[in-house]
Scaffold this motif. Structure first.
Motif, PDB file in Angstrom:
ATOM      1  N   THR A 287      10.128   3.242   5.570  1.00 58.27           N
ATOM      2  CA  THR A 287      10.280   2.881   7.219  1.00 58.27           C
ATOM      3  C   THR A 287      10.330   1.592   7.240  1.00 58.27           C
ATOM      4  O   THR A 287       9.411   0.871   6.638  1.00 58.27           O
ATOM      5  CB  THR A 287       9.296   3.536   7.752  1.00 58.27           C
TER       6      THR A 287
ATOM      7  N   TYR B  77       1.266   0.969   1.355  1.00 56.11           N
ATOM      8  CA  TYR B  77       1.522  -0.476   2.201  1.00 56.11           C
ATOM      9  C   TYR B  77       1.864  -1.399   1.392  1.00 56.11           C
ATOM     10  O   TYR B  77       1.191  -2.449   1.193  1.00 56.11           O
ATOM     11  CB  TYR B  77       0.171  -0.544   2.919  1.00 56.11           C
TER      12      TYR B  77
ATOM     13  N   ALA C 135       6.132   1.774   3.115  1.00 55.95           N
ATOM     14  CA  ALA C 135       6.053   1.338   4.352  1.00 55.95           C
ATOM     15  C   ALA C 135       5.247  -0.105   4.308  1.00 55.95           C
ATOM     16  O   ALA C 135       5.053  -0.416   3.267  1.00 55.95           O
ATOM     17  CB  ALA C 135       5.022   2.397   5.269  1.00 55.95           C
ATOM     18  N   SER C 136       5.221  -0.769   5.390  1.00 56.64           N
ATOM     19  CA  SER C 136       4.739  -1.991   5.617  1.00 56.64           C
ATOM     20  C   SER C 136       5.495  -3.133   4.751  1.00 56.64           C
ATOM     21  O   SER C 136       5.319  -3.305   3.626  1.00 56.64           O
ATOM     22  CB  SER C 136       3.296  -2.044   4.875  1.00 56.64           C
TER      23      SER C 136
ATOM     24  N   ARG D 215       7.784  -6.985   4.895  1.00 56.44           N
ATOM     25  CA  ARG D 215       8.232  -8.231   5.737  1.00 56.44           C
ATOM     26  C   ARG D 215       9.443  -8.665   5.427  1.00 56.44           C
ATOM     27  O   ARG D 215      10.083  -9.404   6.000  1.00 56.44           O
ATOM     28  CB  ARG D 215       6.951  -9.280   5.485  1.00 56.44           C
TER      29      ARG D 215
ATOM     30  N   LYS E 163       0.130  11.741  10.359  1.00 60.52           N
ATOM     31  CA  LYS E 163      -0.357  10.804   9.397  1.00 60.52           C
ATOM     32  C   LYS E 163      -1.712  10.886   9.466  1.00 60.52           C
ATOM     33  O   LYS E 163      -2.430  10.694  10.341  1.00 60.52           O
ATOM     34  CB  LYS E 163       0.308   9.406   9.807  1.00 60.52           C
TER      35      LYS E 163
ATOM     36  N   ASN F  47       2.123   4.299  14.176  1.00 62.02           N
ATOM     37  CA  ASN F  47       0.807   4.133  13.907  1.00 62.02           C
ATOM     38  C   ASN F  47      -0.138   3.633  15.204  1.00 62.02           C
ATOM     39  O   ASN F  47       0.637   3.394  16.102  1.00 62.02           O
ATOM     40  CB  ASN F  47       0.476   3.263  12.648  1.00 62.02           C
TER      41      ASN F  47
ATOM     42  N   THR G 298      -1.446   8.180   4.454  1.00 63.46           N
ATOM     43  CA  THR G 298      -1.242   6.741   4.859  1.00 63.46           C
ATOM     44  C   THR G 298      -2.406   5.797   4.655  1.00 63.46           C
ATOM     45  O   THR G 298      -3.347   6.288   3.853  1.00 63.46           O
ATOM     46  CB  THR G 298      -0.862   6.682   6.455  1.00 63.46           C
TER      47      THR G 298
ATOM     48  N   ALA H 220       2.467   7.278   2.088  1.00 60.57           N
ATOM     49  CA  ALA H 220       3.100   5.825   2.335  1.00 60.57           C
ATOM     50  C   ALA H 220       2.043   4.717   1.928  1.00 60.57           C
ATOM     51  O   ALA H 220       1.117   4.106   2.475  1.00 60.57           O
ATOM     52  CB  ALA H 220       2.839   5.648   4.026  1.00 60.57           C
TER      53      ALA H 220
ATOM     54  N   ASP I 206      10.004   1.750  11.744  1.00 62.76           N
ATOM     55  CA  ASP I 206       8.495   1.615  12.116  1.00 62.76           C
ATOM     56  C   ASP I 206       8.370   1.113  13.309  1.00 62.76           C
ATOM     57  O   ASP I 206       7.876   0.012  13.273  1.00 62.76           O
ATOM     58  CB  ASP I 206       8.045   1.203  10.875  1.00 62.76           C
TER      59      ASP I 206
ATOM     60  N   ARG J  71       1.144  -5.240   2.820  1.00 56.89           N
ATOM     61  CA  ARG J  71      -0.360  -5.311   2.765  1.00 56.89           C
ATOM     62  C   ARG J  71      -0.985  -5.365   1.188  1.00 56.89           C
ATOM     63  O   ARG J  71      -2.149  -6.178   0.789  1.00 56.89           O
ATOM     64  CB  ARG J  71      -1.157  -4.345   3.550  1.00 56.89           C
TER      65      ARG J  71
HETATM   66  C1  E4P Z   1       2.877   3.230   7.947  1.00 59.53           C
HETATM   67  O1  E4P Z   1       2.273   4.253   7.652  1.00 59.53           O
HETATM   68  C2  E4P Z   1       2.220   2.086   8.286  1.00 59.53           C
HETATM   69  O2  E4P Z   1       1.645   2.454   9.754  1.00 59.53           O
HETATM   70  C3  E4P Z   1       2.850   0.711   8.694  1.00 59.53           C
HETATM   71  O3  E4P Z   1       4.293   0.686   7.804  1.00 59.53           O
HETATM   72  C4  E4P Z   1       2.135  -0.341   8.517  1.00 59.53           C
HETATM   73  O4  E4P Z   1       3.004  -1.674   8.527  1.00 59.53           O
HETATM   74  P1  E4P Z   1       2.297  -3.127   8.874  1.00 59.53           P
HETATM   75  O5  E4P Z   1       1.735  -3.537   7.518  1.00 59.53           O
HETATM   76  O6  E4P Z   1       3.543  -3.962   9.045  1.00 59.53           O
HETATM   77  O7  E4P Z   1       1.526  -3.056  10.036  1.00 59.53           O
END
Ligand code: E4P
Length: 220
Positions: free
Chosen positions: A185, A131, A165-166, A168, A85, A28, A109, A129, A6, A134
């Motif tokens: 990702t 998040y 996705a997203s 940490r 996306k 993104n 997304t 996807a 990503d 988040r």
């Molecule tokens: C994927 O579709 C998102 O754009 C991405 O993974 C968001 O990640 P982030 O929360 O680290 O910005």
């Protein structure tokens, strides 16, 4: 299983692509902005660096379905295989339905809920996807969300794929794969955490030291 990075960081991609079995790169608008490059030039560069057998993902910026569809077509002119996306809101769902009818592959997304992701799959999105970080950061439970979404797709839309996705932490990514997600990702720092345990280097150094103490240094 599909694995993506990503990022649009060319140096990081050059470093990690030979190491990890990646299928391509997701971007993104924030990632593209961080690169400081114009989107079309950046996509060209990414495709060159990755090779033409790898998949690229780019997101539309328009807020209405008509604009999203127009942008999707412009992106496809630059990279014909690109996955578009689209944020999963009312206008995004209209765009996903229309693009699917036209044979253009989409990813739904900005998914924060299993029901929201499920609707994108019903509209025809190939990838969905959620998040993960988040969701957790706003007090939600990403594990439950991803489990529910995966189950809904397994039951009703088996042709759609959760592309989690997203992240940490590697733990968040592992939990998604254990929930059955077939695509993921990873941001560069999380990808690197998977392969940077200092205990590994310490173990390898000790093997080397023991061997050399007994037999002397290796000669090639
Ligand atoms: C994927 O579709 C998102 O754009 C991405 O993974 C968001 O990640 P982030 O929360 O680290 O910005």
């Amino acid at each position: 299983m599909e694995l993506y990075l990503d990022t649009a960081d060319i140096e990081a991609i050059k470093r990690l692509a030979p190491v990890l079995p990646i299928n391509g790169v997701t971007t993104n608008p924030s990632i593209v902005a961080k690169s400081g490059k114009a989107i079309f030039a950046l996509l060209d560069e990414l495709q060159d660096v990755l090779g033409y057998d790898k998949l690229l993902f780019a997101q539309v910026l328009a807020s209405d379905a008509k604009g999203m569809i127009k942008e999707a077509k412009q992106l496809r002119e630059v990279v014909p295989s690109i996955v578009i996306k689209i944020p999963v809101n009312a206008q995004g769902l209209i765009a996903i339905k229309e693009l699917t009818q036209q044979g253009i592959t989409t990813l739904g997304t900005a998914v924060y809920g299993a029901g929201q992701g499920f609707l994108a799959a019903l509209a025809g999105a190939k990838y969905i996807a959620p998040y993960v970080n988040r969701i957790d950061a706003q007090g939600g439970n990403s594990k439950d969300t991803v489990l529910e979404l995966q189950k809904l797709l397994d039951l009703h839309c088996p042709e759609s794929v959760v592309l989690a996705a997203s992240f940490r932490t590697p733990r968040q990514a592992l939990d998604c794969m254990l929930a059955g997600c077939k695509a993921i990702t990873l941001p560069v720092d999380v990808a690197e955490l998977f392969i940077s345990d200092p205990a590994v280097e310490a173990a390898v150094a000790k093997f080397d030291q023991d061997w050399c103490s007994a037999f002397g240094a290796l000669e090639y």
